[in-house]
Design a protein around this motif. Structure first.
Motif, PDB file in Angstrom:
ATOM      1  N   SER A 126      41.704  36.266  39.012  1.00 45.03           N
ATOM      2  CA  SER A 126      41.986  34.797  39.752  1.00 45.03           C
ATOM      3  C   SER A 126      41.443  34.726  41.109  1.00 45.03           C
ATOM      4  CB  SER A 126      43.494  34.664  39.865  1.00 45.03           C
ATOM      5  OG  SER A 126      44.088  34.656  38.409  1.00 45.03           O
ATOM      6  N   ASP A 129      37.764  34.002  40.670  1.00 48.96           N
ATOM      7  CA  ASP A 129      37.524  32.598  40.443  1.00 48.96           C
ATOM      8  C   ASP A 129      37.984  31.576  41.623  1.00 48.96           C
ATOM      9  OD1 ASP A 129      36.712  33.230  38.040  1.00 48.96           O
ATOM     10  OD2 ASP A 129      38.540  32.995  36.904  1.00 48.96           O
ATOM     11  N   ARG A 135      31.192  34.428  41.255  1.00 51.08           N
ATOM     12  CA  ARG A 135      30.930  33.631  40.051  1.00 51.08           C
ATOM     13  C   ARG A 135      29.254  33.105  40.184  1.00 51.08           C
ATOM     14  NH1 ARG A 135      34.319  29.198  38.582  1.00 51.08           N
ATOM     15  NH2 ARG A 135      33.467  29.426  36.514  1.00 51.08           N
ATOM     16  N   THR A 170      32.597  37.533  30.642  1.00 55.26           N
ATOM     17  CA  THR A 170      31.829  36.457  30.763  1.00 55.26           C
ATOM     18  C   THR A 170      30.553  36.682  29.901  1.00 55.26           C
ATOM     19  OG1 THR A 170      30.781  36.773  32.813  1.00 55.26           O
ATOM     20  CG2 THR A 170      32.634  35.515  32.596  1.00 55.26           C
TER      21      THR A 170
END
Length: 443
Positions: A126, A129, A135, A170
Protein backbone atom coordinates in the motif's frame (compact mmCIF):
# COMPACT_ATOMS: atom_id res chain seq x y z
CA UNK A 1 16.95 28.43 25.90
CA UNK A 2 14.54 31.11 27.11
CA UNK A 3 13.44 34.27 25.33
CA UNK A 4 15.75 36.53 27.35
CA UNK A 5 18.77 34.50 26.30
CA UNK A 6 17.74 34.80 22.67
CA UNK A 7 17.21 38.55 22.98
CA UNK A 8 20.65 38.95 24.56
CA UNK A 9 22.22 36.99 21.72
CA UNK A 10 20.44 38.98 19.03
CA UNK A 11 21.76 42.22 20.53
CA UNK A 12 25.31 40.97 20.78
CA UNK A 13 25.53 38.85 17.64
CA UNK A 14 24.65 40.22 14.19
CA UNK A 15 22.47 38.18 11.85
CA UNK A 16 24.23 36.73 8.80
CA UNK A 17 24.39 39.09 5.86
CA UNK A 18 21.12 39.34 3.96
CA UNK A 19 18.72 38.75 6.87
CA UNK A 20 16.10 41.42 7.72
CA UNK A 21 17.06 41.90 11.37
CA UNK A 22 14.19 44.19 12.31
CA UNK A 23 11.34 42.05 11.01
CA UNK A 24 9.15 39.63 12.92
CA UNK A 25 9.55 35.85 12.81
CA UNK A 26 6.56 35.59 10.49
CA UNK A 27 8.54 37.22 7.72
CA UNK A 28 11.10 34.43 7.85
CA UNK A 29 8.53 31.88 6.73
CA UNK A 30 9.02 31.88 2.96
CA UNK A 31 10.87 28.95 1.42
CA UNK A 32 13.94 30.87 0.23
CA UNK A 33 14.49 32.40 3.63
CA UNK A 34 14.10 29.05 5.38
CA UNK A 35 16.72 27.59 3.05
CA UNK A 36 19.07 30.50 3.81
CA UNK A 37 18.57 29.98 7.54
CA UNK A 38 19.43 26.30 7.18
CA UNK A 39 22.55 27.15 5.17
CA UNK A 40 23.76 29.70 7.73
CA UNK A 41 23.00 27.26 10.55
CA UNK A 42 25.03 24.55 8.79
CA UNK A 43 27.93 26.98 8.37
CA UNK A 44 27.71 27.92 12.06
CA UNK A 45 27.78 24.27 13.12
CA UNK A 46 30.71 23.50 10.82
CA UNK A 47 32.66 26.48 12.16
CA UNK A 48 31.76 25.48 15.74
CA UNK A 49 29.91 28.76 16.36
CA UNK A 50 27.47 27.35 18.92
CA UNK A 51 25.95 30.72 19.82
CA UNK A 52 24.93 31.57 16.26
CA UNK A 53 23.81 27.99 15.60
CA UNK A 54 21.51 28.07 18.64
CA UNK A 55 20.12 31.44 17.61
CA UNK A 56 19.20 30.26 14.11
CA UNK A 57 17.88 26.92 15.35
CA UNK A 58 15.56 28.75 17.73
CA UNK A 59 14.16 30.81 14.85
CA UNK A 60 13.79 27.72 12.64
CA UNK A 61 11.97 25.88 15.41
CA UNK A 62 9.45 28.71 15.60
CA UNK A 63 8.80 29.11 11.87
CA UNK A 64 8.87 25.43 10.83
CA UNK A 65 6.47 23.37 12.96
CA UNK A 66 6.37 19.62 12.25
CA UNK A 67 2.64 19.82 11.48
CA UNK A 68 2.84 22.88 9.20
CA UNK A 69 2.63 23.13 5.43
CA UNK A 70 4.88 21.05 3.16
CA UNK A 71 7.75 23.58 3.18
CA UNK A 72 7.60 23.95 6.95
CA UNK A 73 7.66 20.17 7.43
CA UNK A 74 10.57 19.90 5.01
CA UNK A 75 12.46 22.58 6.95
CA UNK A 76 11.63 20.87 10.25
CA UNK A 77 13.21 17.66 8.94
CA UNK A 78 16.41 19.54 8.06
CA UNK A 79 16.31 21.25 11.46
CA UNK A 80 16.26 17.86 13.20
CA UNK A 81 19.08 16.63 10.95
CA UNK A 82 21.28 19.67 11.71
CA UNK A 83 20.75 19.20 15.44
CA UNK A 84 21.71 15.55 15.08
CA UNK A 85 24.90 16.61 13.27
CA UNK A 86 25.70 19.22 15.92
CA UNK A 87 25.21 16.71 18.72
CA UNK A 88 27.43 14.18 16.92
CA UNK A 89 30.16 16.77 16.43
CA UNK A 90 29.87 18.04 20.01
CA UNK A 91 29.28 21.64 18.87
CA UNK A 92 27.29 22.47 21.97
CA UNK A 93 25.77 20.42 24.79
CA UNK A 94 22.78 22.74 24.90
CA UNK A 95 21.88 21.62 21.39
CA UNK A 96 21.31 18.12 22.72
CA UNK A 97 18.57 19.43 25.03
CA UNK A 98 17.10 21.48 22.18
CA UNK A 99 17.16 18.41 19.98
CA UNK A 100 15.32 16.34 22.58
CA UNK A 101 12.65 19.04 22.87
CA UNK A 102 12.17 19.25 19.08
CA UNK A 103 12.10 15.46 18.87
CA UNK A 104 9.33 15.35 21.50
CA UNK A 105 7.45 18.11 19.69
CA UNK A 106 7.69 16.16 16.44
CA UNK A 107 6.13 13.06 17.98
CA UNK A 108 3.45 15.00 19.85
CA UNK A 109 2.32 16.32 16.45
CA UNK A 110 2.53 12.95 14.69
CA UNK A 111 1.24 10.75 17.54
CA UNK A 112 3.32 7.75 16.42
CA UNK A 113 6.90 6.64 16.84
CA UNK A 114 7.55 5.98 13.15
CA UNK A 115 11.33 6.31 12.80
CA UNK A 116 11.94 2.55 12.81
CA UNK A 117 8.60 1.30 11.53
CA UNK A 118 8.60 -2.12 9.90
CA UNK A 119 5.92 -2.78 7.31
CA UNK A 120 3.89 -5.89 6.81
CA UNK A 121 3.83 -7.06 3.19
CA UNK A 122 0.32 -5.67 2.72
CA UNK A 123 1.20 -2.31 4.31
CA UNK A 124 4.39 -2.04 2.25
CA UNK A 125 2.46 -2.77 -0.95
CA UNK A 126 0.00 0.00 0.00
CA UNK A 127 2.90 2.33 0.81
CA UNK A 128 4.48 1.71 -2.60
CA UNK A 129 1.15 2.33 -4.31
CA UNK A 130 0.73 5.77 -2.69
CA UNK A 131 2.68 7.63 -5.39
CA UNK A 132 4.38 6.85 -8.71
CA UNK A 133 7.78 7.25 -6.99
CA UNK A 134 8.40 3.49 -7.15
CA UNK A 135 5.58 2.39 -9.44
CA UNK A 136 7.05 4.45 -12.29
CA UNK A 137 10.22 2.35 -12.28
CA UNK A 138 8.25 -0.87 -11.91
CA UNK A 139 6.04 -0.11 -14.93
CA UNK A 140 8.91 0.99 -17.17
CA UNK A 141 11.10 -1.96 -16.14
CA UNK A 142 8.42 -4.61 -16.57
CA UNK A 143 7.64 -3.51 -20.12
CA UNK A 144 11.33 -3.41 -21.09
CA UNK A 145 12.01 -6.81 -19.49
CA UNK A 146 9.08 -8.50 -21.25
CA UNK A 147 10.39 -7.32 -24.59
CA UNK A 148 13.99 -8.35 -23.85
CA UNK A 149 13.21 -11.92 -22.66
CA UNK A 150 10.91 -12.89 -25.52
CA UNK A 151 11.66 -16.46 -26.57
CA UNK A 152 13.58 -17.54 -23.44
CA UNK A 153 12.34 -20.56 -21.51
CA UNK A 154 14.17 -19.55 -18.32
CA UNK A 155 14.32 -16.00 -16.98
CA UNK A 156 16.79 -15.24 -14.16
CA UNK A 157 16.01 -11.95 -12.42
CA UNK A 158 18.58 -10.44 -10.08
CA UNK A 159 16.54 -7.96 -8.08
CA UNK A 160 18.40 -5.12 -6.34
CA UNK A 161 15.43 -3.22 -5.02
CA UNK A 162 14.84 -0.83 -2.15
CA UNK A 163 11.26 -2.07 -1.75
CA UNK A 164 11.85 -5.78 -1.02
CA UNK A 165 10.63 -7.33 -4.29
CA UNK A 166 7.37 -5.37 -4.36
CA UNK A 167 7.79 -5.14 -8.14
CA UNK A 168 7.96 -8.90 -8.66
CA UNK A 169 4.21 -9.72 -8.34
CA UNK A 170 3.43 -7.19 -11.09
CA UNK A 171 6.13 -8.74 -13.28
CA UNK A 172 4.78 -12.26 -12.63
CA UNK A 173 1.30 -11.04 -13.58
CA UNK A 174 2.65 -9.52 -16.78
CA UNK A 175 4.49 -12.72 -17.71
CA UNK A 176 1.48 -14.93 -16.98
CA UNK A 177 -0.68 -12.66 -19.15
CA UNK A 178 1.74 -12.70 -22.06
CA UNK A 179 2.31 -16.49 -21.89
CA UNK A 180 -1.26 -17.59 -21.30
CA UNK A 181 -0.90 -21.39 -21.06
CA UNK A 182 1.46 -23.11 -18.56
CA UNK A 183 3.42 -25.12 -21.18
CA UNK A 184 4.51 -21.85 -22.75
CA UNK A 185 5.22 -20.05 -19.48
CA UNK A 186 8.95 -19.55 -18.81
CA UNK A 187 10.48 -20.70 -15.55
CA UNK A 188 11.52 -17.84 -13.30
CA UNK A 189 14.59 -17.68 -11.08
CA UNK A 190 14.71 -14.78 -8.64
CA UNK A 191 17.92 -13.85 -6.81
CA UNK A 192 18.06 -11.11 -4.18
CA UNK A 193 20.83 -9.63 -2.05
CA UNK A 194 20.17 -10.47 1.59
CA UNK A 195 21.28 -7.17 3.08
CA UNK A 196 20.86 -6.47 6.80
CA UNK A 197 21.15 -2.68 6.72
CA UNK A 198 18.30 -0.77 8.36
CA UNK A 199 17.43 1.38 5.36
CA UNK A 200 13.73 2.27 5.07
CA UNK A 201 11.28 1.10 4.07
CA UNK A 202 11.84 -1.95 6.26
CA UNK A 203 9.92 -5.21 6.22
CA UNK A 204 8.73 -7.19 9.26
CA UNK A 205 9.51 -10.65 7.84
CA UNK A 206 12.58 -12.54 6.72
CA UNK A 207 13.73 -13.01 3.14
CA UNK A 208 12.86 -16.70 3.43
CA UNK A 209 9.27 -15.85 4.40
CA UNK A 210 9.11 -13.27 1.61
CA UNK A 211 10.42 -15.83 -0.87
CA UNK A 212 7.79 -18.36 0.20
CA UNK A 213 5.03 -15.82 -0.40
CA UNK A 214 6.40 -14.98 -3.86
CA UNK A 215 6.70 -18.67 -4.82
CA UNK A 216 3.08 -19.25 -3.78
CA UNK A 217 1.92 -16.16 -5.68
CA UNK A 218 3.75 -17.31 -8.83
CA UNK A 219 2.19 -20.78 -8.51
CA UNK A 220 -1.26 -19.16 -8.39
CA UNK A 221 -0.41 -17.64 -11.78
CA UNK A 222 0.83 -20.97 -13.19
CA UNK A 223 4.44 -19.77 -13.04
CA UNK A 224 7.31 -21.81 -11.58
CA UNK A 225 9.57 -19.62 -9.42
CA UNK A 226 12.88 -20.46 -7.74
CA UNK A 227 13.85 -17.97 -5.01
CA UNK A 228 17.46 -17.52 -3.83
CA UNK A 229 18.92 -15.18 -1.21
CA UNK A 230 22.63 -14.39 -1.38
CA UNK A 231 24.05 -12.53 1.65
CA UNK A 232 25.54 -9.43 0.06
CA UNK A 233 25.80 -5.76 0.81
CA UNK A 234 26.05 -2.43 -0.96
CA UNK A 235 29.05 -1.66 1.27
CA UNK A 236 31.30 -3.87 -0.88
CA UNK A 237 29.49 -3.25 -4.15
CA UNK A 238 27.44 -6.47 -3.89
CA UNK A 239 30.62 -8.38 -4.59
CA UNK A 240 29.34 -11.67 -3.08
CA UNK A 241 26.24 -11.54 -5.24
CA UNK A 242 28.19 -10.97 -8.46
CA UNK A 243 30.70 -13.72 -7.69
CA UNK A 244 28.02 -16.28 -6.86
CA UNK A 245 26.17 -15.60 -10.12
CA UNK A 246 29.47 -15.86 -11.99
CA UNK A 247 30.18 -19.22 -10.33
CA UNK A 248 26.71 -20.50 -11.24
CA UNK A 249 27.45 -19.77 -14.88
CA UNK A 250 30.78 -21.59 -14.65
CA UNK A 251 29.48 -24.65 -12.79
CA UNK A 252 26.22 -24.93 -14.73
CA UNK A 253 26.94 -24.14 -18.39
CA UNK A 254 23.26 -24.55 -19.29
CA UNK A 255 22.55 -21.24 -17.51
CA UNK A 256 24.17 -19.47 -20.45
CA UNK A 257 20.96 -20.12 -22.36
CA UNK A 258 18.74 -18.31 -19.87
CA UNK A 259 17.81 -14.66 -19.89
CA UNK A 260 19.72 -12.77 -17.20
CA UNK A 261 17.89 -9.65 -16.06
CA UNK A 262 19.61 -7.24 -13.66
CA UNK A 263 16.92 -5.05 -12.09
CA UNK A 264 18.34 -2.12 -10.09
CA UNK A 265 15.60 -0.08 -8.43
CA UNK A 266 16.90 2.81 -6.28
CA UNK A 267 19.60 0.65 -4.71
CA UNK A 268 22.84 1.45 -6.53
CA UNK A 269 23.23 4.91 -4.98
CA UNK A 270 23.91 3.13 -1.67
CA UNK A 271 27.16 1.73 -3.10
CA UNK A 272 30.07 3.92 -1.90
CA UNK A 273 31.33 6.24 -4.62
CA UNK A 274 34.80 7.63 -5.20
CA UNK A 275 35.04 10.20 -7.95
CA UNK A 276 36.43 13.56 -8.95
CA UNK A 277 34.04 16.05 -10.51
CA UNK A 278 35.46 17.91 -13.49
CA UNK A 279 36.07 21.59 -12.76
CA UNK A 280 35.02 22.49 -16.31
CA UNK A 281 31.91 20.33 -16.47
CA UNK A 282 29.94 19.46 -13.31
CA UNK A 283 28.17 16.66 -15.23
CA UNK A 284 31.47 14.96 -15.99
CA UNK A 285 33.68 13.08 -13.59
CA UNK A 286 36.81 11.00 -13.46
CA UNK A 287 36.33 7.50 -12.07
CA UNK A 288 38.78 6.30 -9.46
CA UNK A 289 40.32 2.85 -9.83
CA UNK A 290 38.80 2.03 -6.42
CA UNK A 291 35.32 3.37 -7.22
CA UNK A 292 32.97 0.56 -6.17
CA UNK A 293 30.13 1.82 -8.35
CA UNK A 294 32.20 1.60 -11.50
CA UNK A 295 33.66 -1.76 -10.43
CA UNK A 296 30.16 -3.08 -9.81
CA UNK A 297 28.93 -2.02 -13.26
CA UNK A 298 31.98 -3.52 -14.95
CA UNK A 299 31.36 -6.77 -13.03
CA UNK A 300 27.77 -6.73 -14.27
CA UNK A 301 29.02 -6.33 -17.83
CA UNK A 302 31.28 -9.39 -17.43
CA UNK A 303 28.15 -11.46 -16.71
CA UNK A 304 26.85 -10.58 -20.21
CA UNK A 305 23.29 -9.84 -19.02
CA UNK A 306 20.33 -9.87 -21.37
CA UNK A 307 19.21 -6.48 -20.05
CA UNK A 308 20.03 -4.15 -17.17
CA UNK A 309 17.37 -1.82 -15.77
CA UNK A 310 18.60 1.17 -13.78
CA UNK A 311 16.02 3.29 -11.94
CA UNK A 312 16.97 5.95 -9.41
CA UNK A 313 16.22 9.40 -8.07
CA UNK A 314 17.52 12.22 -10.27
CA UNK A 315 19.52 14.37 -7.86
CA UNK A 316 23.10 14.96 -6.76
CA UNK A 317 23.83 14.35 -3.07
CA UNK A 318 27.46 13.30 -3.42
CA UNK A 319 29.22 16.51 -2.44
CA UNK A 320 31.65 16.34 0.49
CA UNK A 321 30.63 19.91 1.33
CA UNK A 322 27.75 19.97 3.82
CA UNK A 323 26.21 23.20 2.53
CA UNK A 324 26.25 22.01 -1.10
CA UNK A 325 24.62 18.77 -0.02
CA UNK A 326 22.03 20.61 2.05
CA UNK A 327 21.07 22.88 -0.85
CA UNK A 328 20.78 19.98 -3.28
CA UNK A 329 18.70 17.93 -0.86
CA UNK A 330 16.43 20.85 0.07
CA UNK A 331 15.78 21.66 -3.59
CA UNK A 332 14.99 18.04 -4.41
CA UNK A 333 13.20 16.61 -1.39
CA UNK A 334 10.51 19.29 -1.40
CA UNK A 335 8.91 17.10 -4.09
CA UNK A 336 7.76 14.21 -1.88
CA UNK A 337 6.60 16.65 0.80
CA UNK A 338 4.62 18.61 -1.77
CA UNK A 339 3.04 15.52 -3.31
CA UNK A 340 1.85 14.07 -0.01
CA UNK A 341 -0.39 17.11 0.58
CA UNK A 342 -2.37 16.23 -2.56
CA UNK A 343 -3.67 12.85 -1.41
CA UNK A 344 -3.08 12.11 2.28
CA UNK A 345 -4.76 13.91 5.20
CA UNK A 346 -2.81 15.16 8.18
CA UNK A 347 -2.61 12.60 10.95
CA UNK A 348 -2.94 9.53 8.73
CA UNK A 349 -0.57 6.64 9.47
CA UNK A 350 0.43 6.35 5.84
CA UNK A 351 1.47 10.01 5.72
CA UNK A 352 3.51 9.62 8.90
CA UNK A 353 5.31 6.55 7.53
CA UNK A 354 5.87 8.25 4.19
CA UNK A 355 7.38 11.38 5.72
CA UNK A 356 9.37 9.42 8.31
CA UNK A 357 11.25 7.74 5.45
CA UNK A 358 12.05 11.13 3.91
CA UNK A 359 13.23 12.38 7.33
CA UNK A 360 15.53 9.35 7.56
CA UNK A 361 17.00 10.21 4.16
CA UNK A 362 17.52 13.86 5.15
CA UNK A 363 19.21 12.94 8.41
CA UNK A 364 21.47 10.48 6.61
CA UNK A 365 22.48 13.14 4.06
CA UNK A 366 23.07 15.88 6.65
CA UNK A 367 24.12 14.26 9.93
CA UNK A 368 26.33 11.40 8.72
CA UNK A 369 29.67 11.07 6.99
CA UNK A 370 31.85 8.24 5.76
CA UNK A 371 30.32 4.81 5.20
CA UNK A 372 27.35 5.73 7.40
CA UNK A 373 26.19 8.23 4.75
CA UNK A 374 24.57 5.88 2.25
CA UNK A 375 22.20 8.35 0.58
CA UNK A 376 24.64 9.40 -2.14
CA UNK A 377 22.37 10.08 -5.10
CA UNK A 378 23.91 10.85 -8.46
CA UNK A 379 22.08 12.59 -11.32
CA UNK A 380 20.96 10.64 -14.37
CA UNK A 381 23.68 12.17 -16.57
CA UNK A 382 26.41 10.71 -14.37
CA UNK A 383 24.85 7.24 -14.27
CA UNK A 384 24.58 7.33 -18.07
CA UNK A 385 28.28 8.08 -18.28
CA UNK A 386 29.06 5.30 -15.79
CA UNK A 387 27.06 2.76 -17.82
CA UNK A 388 28.76 3.76 -21.06
CA UNK A 389 32.18 3.57 -19.41
CA UNK A 390 31.29 0.02 -18.33
CA UNK A 391 30.62 -0.89 -21.99
CA UNK A 392 26.83 -0.81 -21.97
CA UNK A 393 24.67 0.91 -24.56
CA UNK A 394 21.33 2.50 -23.82
CA UNK A 395 18.17 1.03 -25.32
CA UNK A 396 15.06 3.02 -26.05
CA UNK A 397 11.87 2.32 -24.11
CA UNK A 398 9.21 1.22 -26.57
CA UNK A 399 5.66 2.43 -27.00
CA UNK A 400 4.39 -0.30 -24.69
CA UNK A 401 6.56 0.95 -21.82
CA UNK A 402 5.48 4.55 -22.37
CA UNK A 403 1.83 3.47 -22.50
CA UNK A 404 2.16 1.43 -19.29
CA UNK A 405 3.70 4.37 -17.44
CA UNK A 406 1.07 6.83 -18.69
CA UNK A 407 -1.74 4.47 -17.66
CA UNK A 408 -0.19 4.18 -14.19
CA UNK A 409 0.18 7.96 -13.86
CA UNK A 410 -3.52 8.41 -14.65
CA UNK A 411 -4.24 6.69 -11.32
CA UNK A 412 -2.43 9.42 -9.38
CA UNK A 413 -2.85 13.11 -8.65
CA UNK A 414 -2.48 15.76 -11.32
CA UNK A 415 1.04 17.19 -11.25
CA UNK A 416 2.87 13.99 -12.13
CA UNK A 417 4.28 13.91 -15.65
CA UNK A 418 6.41 11.84 -18.00
CA UNK A 419 9.08 12.97 -20.42
CA UNK A 420 11.65 11.26 -22.60
CA UNK A 421 15.31 12.27 -22.50
CA UNK A 422 17.17 10.45 -25.29
CA UNK A 423 16.61 6.74 -24.50
CA UNK A 424 15.43 7.30 -20.94
CA UNK A 425 12.11 8.00 -19.24
CA UNK A 426 11.85 10.63 -16.50
CA UNK A 427 9.09 11.00 -13.92
CA UNK A 428 8.38 14.66 -13.13
CA UNK A 429 6.40 16.54 -10.49
CA UNK A 430 5.18 19.96 -11.62
CA UNK A 431 7.85 19.89 -14.33
CA UNK A 432 10.75 19.00 -12.00
CA UNK A 433 12.70 15.78 -12.53
CA UNK A 434 12.06 13.24 -9.76
CA UNK A 435 12.99 9.71 -10.89
CA UNK A 436 14.59 8.35 -14.06
CA UNK A 437 14.42 4.92 -15.68
CA UNK A 438 17.00 3.61 -18.14
CA UNK A 439 17.54 0.29 -19.90
CA UNK A 440 20.91 -1.07 -21.01
CA UNK A 441 22.32 -3.83 -23.20
CA UNK A 442 25.92 -5.05 -23.41
CA UNK A 443 27.67 -2.96 -26.07
Amino acid sequence: MNKNQIQRMTTTRPWPAGFPTSKSLGNFGDTNCMEQLLVHCANAIESNDATLAQQILWVLNNIAPPDGDSNQRLTCAFLRALIARAVKSGTCKMLAAMGAAIHAQYYSCNHLAVDNHKFSVIDLASYVDLTPWHRFGFAAANAAVLEAVEGYSVIHIVDLSLTHCMQIPTLIDAISTRFESPPLSPRLKLTVAGTIEDIPPMLDLSYEELGSKLVNFARSRNISLDFTVIPSSHADGFNSLIEQIRMQHLVYPETSGEALVINCQMMLHHIPEDQTISSNNPYSFVESASDLRSLFLKSLRSLDPTIVILVDEDADLTSNNLVCRLKSAFNYLWIPYDTVDTFLPRGSKQRQWYEADICWKIENVIAHEGLQRVERLEPKSRWVQRMRNANFRGVNFGEEAVSEVKTMLDEHAAGWGLKKEEDDLVLTWKGHNAVFASAWLPA
